[in-house]
Scaffold this motif. Structure first.
Motif: not given
Length: 299
Positions: A225-235
């Motif tokens: 149900g949550v379509d996006r898996v995110q990564i913090d580019w700066r971190q």
């Protein structure tokens, strides 16, 4: 005697859109076959969102500093950071930032800090409504391991978006944590994305690349149900971000708004982000804090 599922039978379920059972989740959580786990996650990602990888350029502003006359035109999100002294101060700063944002969505504050300022759930609802009325696009930092489920429900009921479910410390039991996020989303519809990599990195016990990519793959597979898996580019940097895209991630947060390139044009932030996405055979797509495409942005 019931036969334990295998990764191949789980792959068939995923391809057919069949919900995973507890035994399937246990197998995914226990496997050490990182390559096949990543392949499963990559397939799920492509079925959900195709080859698009969204990214957002973030202009950060820390509380206590004077607001600029104008924010960078390149920003897709203005993010207010720090801990307001009072609920009233949090709302006032949000109003002021939105007024100067020139239409760029503004997110602000950490949910855990808002809970502390509000003191109780009713006060949290009142504070969330005030922030919504100020025009916030959402809470900037939603580390769900630092707050109770009830707090998330109250904020959602007040109409203030909680765009990204994040985590403070690396979960000891990733599958349990990820299923909690899935259940929270099922009951509240809160999240546009999940950021499974820990925001807090203990210097004496840092995570490994194996741990991080495995967690990204599990988040893709287990948080329906949550379509996006995110990564913090700066971190997390270019290398982990690119590998994460192969293991199911499809959103890059916190891309700098600057176009400075002291190391040459190929290392300019936006160029490096796009190049890493394209090298993974995926398509970059600029977005705002509301997960809407940036008008006129080149891919």
């Amino acid at each position: 005697m019931t036969t334990a599922p295998t990764l191949d039978t789980i792959a068939q379920k995923l391809a057919a859109g069949t919900p995973l059972e507890r035994a399937d989740i246990a197998v995914l959580a226990a496997t050490t076959d990182l390559v096949q786990l990543g392949m499963l996650a990559s397939d799920v990602r492509r079925r959900r969102t195709g080859d698009a990888v969204t990214y957002v350029r973030v202009a950060e502003h820390r509380i206590g500093e004077p607001l600029p006359d104008a924010f960078p035109e390149t920003a897709g999100e203005i993010r207010l950071l720090g801990v307001p002294l009072t609920a009233e101060a949090a709302i006032a700063k949000a109003w002021a930032a939105v007024e100067r944002a020139n239409g760029v969505p503004v997110t602000a504050w950490a949910l855990a800090d808002l809970v502390a300022l509000a003191k109780d759930l009713e006060g949290l609802g009142t504070l969330a409504r005030g922030l919504r009325e100020a025009g916030l696009a959402g809470v900037a930092d939603v580390r769900v391991d630092l707050v109770e489920d009830a707090a998330i429900q109250w904020v959602m009921d007040a109409g203030l978006p909680l765009p990204v479910a994040a985590v403070h410390d690396a979960p000891a039991k990733p599958a349990v944590f990820l299923r909690r996020v899935a259940n929270l989303h099922r009951s509240t519809g809160a999240f546009q994305a999940i950021a499974p990599l820990a925001k807090h990195a203990p210097p004496l016990a840092p995570s490994t690349g194996y741990d991080d990519t495995r967690l990204v793959a599990l988040a893709t597979l287990l948080v329906e149900g949550v379509d996006r898996v995110q990564i913090d580019w700066r971190q997390h940097g270019a290398k982990l971000s690119q590998v994460g895209l192969v293991f199911g991630a499809n959103d890059l947060d916190n891309v700098p708004v600057t176009d400075d390139a002291p190391l040459g044009p190929r290392r300019a932030p936006l160029e490096e982000v796009r190049r890493n996405i394209v090298a993974a055979s995926l398509t970059p797509l600029a977005r705002t804090a509301r997960f809407e495409p940036v008008a006129g942005a080149a891919s």
